[in-house]
Design a protein around this motif. Structure first.
Motif, PDB file in Angstrom:
ATOM      1  N   PHE A 172     -11.422   0.771  -9.915  1.00 11.08           N
ATOM      2  CA  PHE A 172     -11.095   1.685  -8.826  1.00 11.08           C
ATOM      3  C   PHE A 172     -10.533   2.997  -9.374  1.00 11.08           C
ATOM      4  O   PHE A 172      -9.652   2.979 -10.229  1.00 11.08           O
ATOM      5  N   SER A 173     -11.003   4.101  -8.842  1.00 14.45           N
ATOM      6  CA  SER A 173     -10.357   5.393  -9.104  1.00 14.45           C
ATOM      7  C   SER A 173      -9.181   5.517  -8.131  1.00 14.45           C
ATOM      8  O   SER A 173      -9.060   4.723  -7.184  1.00 14.45           O
ATOM      9  N   ALA A 174      -8.342   6.525  -8.324  1.00 10.96           N
ATOM     10  CA  ALA A 174      -7.231   6.748  -7.396  1.00 10.96           C
ATOM     11  C   ALA A 174      -7.760   6.989  -5.983  1.00 10.96           C
ATOM     12  O   ALA A 174      -7.199   6.477  -5.001  1.00 10.96           O
ATOM     13  N   GLU A 175      -8.839   7.731  -5.861  1.00  7.46           N
ATOM     14  CA  GLU A 175      -9.424   8.012  -4.546  1.00  7.46           C
ATOM     15  C   GLU A 175      -9.974   6.739  -3.910  1.00  7.46           C
ATOM     16  O   GLU A 175      -9.855   6.535  -2.698  1.00  7.46           O
ATOM     17  N   GLU A 176     -10.595   5.879  -4.719  1.00  4.94           N
ATOM     18  CA  GLU A 176     -11.131   4.620  -4.190  1.00  4.94           C
ATOM     19  C   GLU A 176     -10.013   3.692  -3.730  1.00  4.94           C
ATOM     20  O   GLU A 176     -10.149   3.003  -2.714  1.00  4.94           O
ATOM     21  N   LYS A 177      -8.914   3.679  -4.466  1.00  5.70           N
ATOM     22  CA  LYS A 177      -7.766   2.865  -4.042  1.00  5.70           C
ATOM     23  C   LYS A 177      -7.262   3.348  -2.694  1.00  5.70           C
ATOM     24  O   LYS A 177      -7.024   2.545  -1.787  1.00  5.70           O
ATOM     25  N   HIS A 178      -7.095   4.664  -2.575  1.00  6.12           N
ATOM     26  CA  HIS A 178      -6.617   5.219  -1.312  1.00  6.12           C
ATOM     27  C   HIS A 178      -7.590   4.906  -0.172  1.00  6.12           C
ATOM     28  O   HIS A 178      -7.179   4.520   0.929  1.00  6.12           O
ATOM     29  N   PHE A 183      -2.114  -2.380  -5.919  1.00  2.51           N
ATOM     30  CA  PHE A 183      -3.140  -2.491  -6.956  1.00  2.51           C
ATOM     31  C   PHE A 183      -2.446  -2.761  -8.286  1.00  2.51           C
ATOM     32  O   PHE A 183      -1.545  -2.020  -8.677  1.00  2.51           O
ATOM     33  N   GLU A 185      -3.453  -3.171 -12.124  1.00  2.06           N
ATOM     34  CA  GLU A 185      -4.475  -3.096 -13.159  1.00  2.06           C
ATOM     35  C   GLU A 185      -4.025  -3.930 -14.355  1.00  2.06           C
ATOM     36  O   GLU A 185      -2.903  -3.781 -14.841  1.00  2.06           O
TER      37      GLU A 185
END
Length: 141
Positions: free
Chosen positions: A13-19, A43, A45
């Motif tokens: 996940f990228s930060a944007e995908e997490k959000h 999240f 990791e």
């Protein structure tokens, strides 16, 4: 309170995908009547050497643990519907990773052992809970 704990290896996940995932999860619970602030998504990791499946390090993996406290699913049909919704929420975000093994499970925790800011949450569907949802905050009732 739904608490989603997403354990994953790097690069999932990228930060944007997490959000985006956290917002979509909160959207769903809000749509079914829960106060949005009930929804917590964490999240975690983990390095592949810290994430083992079947006793072996996993180069790519995701394990989602979901705790439901605010509501209990009353029957098998409801549980199956919820499992399908979770799968539909996660699968498009995860299937793009080659070799990824992912799974989830949901626990239903007793609401008797739950407080927010030292307050016992109001009964589900009550006027006080609707006020919490409208205000998006825990207040004395």
């Amino acid at each position: 309170m739904p608490l989603w704990t997403v354990h994953h290896t790097p690069g999932i996940f990228s930060a944007e995908e997490k959000h985006g995932l956290a917002a979509a999860i909160a959207d769903h619970y809000q749509e079914v009547g829960l106060p949005r602030f009930y929804v917590v998504v964490l999240f975690h990791e983990l390095r592949p050497e810290d994430f083992h499946i079947g006793g072996e390090p996993a180069p790519v993996g995701v394990r989602v643990v979901i705790d439901h406290i605010a509501r209990r699913l009353p029957d098998e049909r409801s549980r199956r519907r919820t499992a399908r919704w979770i799968r539909e929420m996660l699968q498009p975000r995860l299937e793009r990773h080659d070799g990824l093994q992912w799974e989830f499970h949901v626990d239903e925790t007793s609401a008797d052992l739950w407080m927010i800011n030292g307050l016992v949450p109001p009964p589900g569907g009550s006027e006080a809970e609707r006020r919490w949802a409208q205000d998006n905050a825990a207040t004395a009732y």
